[in-house]
Motif scaffolding. Structure first.
Motif, short mmCIF file in Angstrom:
data_model
loop_
_atom_site.label_atom_id
_atom_site.label_comp_id
_atom_site.label_asym_id
_atom_site.label_seq_id
_atom_site.Cartn_x
_atom_site.Cartn_y
_atom_site.Cartn_z
N TRP A 345 0.91 -1.03 0.23
CA TRP A 345 -0.11 -0.06 -0.15
C TRP A 345 0.95 0.73 -0.32
N GLN A 346 0.62 2.47 -0.64
CA GLN A 346 1.22 3.73 -0.97
C GLN A 346 0.37 4.31 -0.10
N ARG A 347 0.46 5.69 0.70
CA ARG A 347 -0.17 6.30 1.40
C ARG A 347 -1.16 6.87 1.44
N ARG A 348 -1.47 7.05 -0.36
CA ARG A 348 -2.73 7.54 -1.17
C ARG A 348 -3.72 6.28 -0.68
N ASP A 349 -3.70 5.20 -0.10
CA ASP A 349 -4.07 3.72 -0.13
C ASP A 349 -4.96 3.85 1.56
N TYR A 350 -4.27 4.90 2.43
CA TYR A 350 -5.01 4.33 3.36
C TYR A 350 -5.23 5.96 3.36
N GLN A 351 -5.39 6.81 2.59
CA GLN A 351 -6.35 7.55 2.95
C GLN A 351 -7.48 7.42 2.20
N ARG A 476 1.81 -3.58 7.94
CA ARG A 476 3.23 -3.35 7.36
C ARG A 476 3.88 -4.65 7.75
#
Length: 537
Positions: A345-351, A476
């Motif tokens: 996942w990238q940071r955008r996915d968590y958002q 993670r």
């Protein structure tokens, strides 16, 4: 407007602008009778009620001067797509037919990100904003007079209808239900060859046993994979025990790489992905070999063997079956950890977690009954809609591409309704499967040298404590463990399918993917973004 083009294995049957494709388990339900019945219906509610009672896998369309109705079965077996263009609705069995009518389609950013992490776009999305797809068990109704478009879920495969009954009764009923399902799905096809992709899995063993018990003679089994695949010897033993012919299709590293870098892969990718999911490649080389070497006749019927583990409770995280229900945040993470962890996942996915969950449950946003449903029910629902109804359903496309018809006996209504009634305590421990093994397959299991299903109650441990208390950290860590596990699988995976990549590519990607779906997602989206001059944000 209705645009239909796919007639490779199953033909569209038509009568007065009413269309149906698929097959049915009851003799009383056939294409001509259903078409006649559908011509007498008008209201959305009438179509919903009628389609709920069908026992089979199908797609249905009808257009009149006043309305257009379209529906897919509860597994989305024959996908349908739709788009509103110039105040007119277009419905098609291929998104490419619609795409030809759109001058400059707009890439759907959310769908791209969903396909990247999950191998499929969620909900009704495709990779273009202008085109949508019907999900499992959904019906579309377009009123031309008012211009209103309604999309309902006319049924859900996941139900909570548990009945407290003695285990002995359930075991006897299960055996009878599976017999009836095999007869209903295959009895009228005894003059054709039934082809089984065989492993030692519980359902495959049940299926082959039932075929033998019910007197099916024209049966061929096959197993595929690398020479190190442990299922090869077990499957050979099962076929020998039941005295059915068996073929082994050996997968080789060079064959995977040659196929994936050539035109055959691109043809298959475009044929089956349909802007919703990555291609399901597991059986491709096997079916191609069976066809080219004429190991099976042209009119053979393949019996698809995936799908129903989730209905039997076999994929349920232990955090969702404890006495204390998990929080909504934990449920969300469990769902996405299961169906959307193919790639880092990238940071955008968590958002965007809220967007992903909203897409999955979009049909139930205002449904009070859904809000009260158990966490385990919601998990099974999400798994069914987004994994089973898309990437797993996609496995049938390989048969169709080579003009073979298929059946999926596990989706017969009797089987589905049986598992709806089984108490969760028996589902999660696999007690029914174990008892069926002990009662009917003890001799077979001894012959092939395995113990069969073990009935064990899942219990919470340190892993579940981490999942429930520290979901972000657990996610993670879990990813790192999964990614590390595949590093040695380039040469030793039972299917050798990581060899679609060069060794250098694999080493480059192995830090960011957790399975073969992750590798396919990366490659698929690279091609898609290049073709559309698009960059993932």
């Amino acid at each position: 407007m209705i645009l239909l083009s796919k007639n490779d294995a199953f033909q569209w049957h038509e009568r007065e602008e009413c269309y149906i494709k698929g097959y049915f388990y009851n003799d009383s339900q056939n294409h001509e009778k259903i078409l006649q019945d559908l011509l007498g219906l008008e209201a959305l509610e009438d179509y919903e009620k009628y389609i709920q009672d069908l026992n089979g896998e199908f797609s249905i369309l009808r257009e009149t001067d006043d309305f257009l109705v379209a529906a897919v079965d509860f597994a989305r077996s024959y996908p349908l797509f739709y788009s509103m263009r110039d105040q007119k609705l277009i419905v098609s069995d291929s998104p490419n037919g619609i795409l030809k009518l759109i001058k400059e389609p707009t890439v759907d950013e959310i769908a791209v990100r969903e396909l990247r992490i999950a191998g499929t776009a969620f909900g009704n999305r495709t990779l273009y904003q202008e085109i949508q797809t019907l999900g499992c068990g959904e019906i579309l109704y377009y009123d031309k007079r008012s211009g209103s478009l309604t999309i309902n879920e006319y049924m859900s495969i996941i139900q909570d209808n548990q009945v407290d009954r003695p285990l002995e009764e359930l075991v006897e009923e299960a055996d009878a239900v599976y017999s009836q399902a095999v007869l209903g799905g295959l009895d009228g096809l005894r003059d054709r060859t039934i082809v089984i992709p065989l492993t030692s899995g519980w359902w495959e063993r049940i299926l082959v046993r039932k075929l033998k018990e019910l007197g099916f003679e024209k049966v061929i089994c096959y197993t595929y994979g690398g020479l190190e695949n442990p299922e090869v010897a077990l499957a050979r033993g099962i076929a020998e025990y039941y005295e059915y012919p068996w073929y082994f299709i050996e997968y080789k590293a060079v064959d995977w790489f040659k196929w994936f870098t050539g035109p055959d892969y691109r043809k298959y990718r475009d044929y089956c992905s349909q802007l919703v999911t990555i291609p399901n490649i597991s059986e491709y080389l096997a079916v191609k070999a069976l066809m080219e070497k004429r190991m099976v006749p042209a009119d053979a019927i393949f019996v698809n063997v995936c799908f129903t583990n989730i209905l039997r409770g076999e994929e349920m995280p232990t955090t969702l079956i404890q006495e204390n229900p998990p929080s909504e945040d934990i449920l969300r993470m469990e769902i996405l950890d299961e169906i959307a962890s193919n790639i880092k996942w990238q940071r955008r996915d968590y958002q965007m977690i809220g967007d992903y969950i909203e897409d999955i449950f979009n049909k139930h946003a205002d449904n009070p009954a859904f809000q009260e449903a158990s966490a385990s029910w919601k998990f099974r629902y999400a798994y069914w809609k987004e994994r089973t109804g898309k990437n797993q359903t996609n496995s049938r496309r390989i048969y169709e591409m080579y003009h073979y018809q298929w059946r999926n006996i596990q989706l017969e209504k009797g089987i589905l309704e049986f598992w709806e009634r089984v108490p969760d305590a028996y589902k999660y421990t696999q007690r029914i499967q174990q008892e069926l093994d002990l009662r009917y397959e003890a001799e077979l299991l001894e012959y092939i040298g395995i113990s069969g299903v073990r009935a064990i109650l899942p219990t919470a441990g340190l892993k579940d404590f981490m999942r429930s208390r520290f979901p972000g950290i657990y996610r993670r860590l879990s990813f790192l463990l999964r990614a590390n596990r595949i590093k040695g699988e380039y040469d030793h995976h039972p299917m050798l399918w990581y060899n679609i990549l060069s060794r250098r590519e694999f080493e480059h990607f192995s830090d960011s993917i957790t399975n073969i779906h992750g590798a396919l997602s990366v490659k698929y989206l690279r091609d898609f973004c290049k073709d559309n001059n698009y960059q993932i944000k």
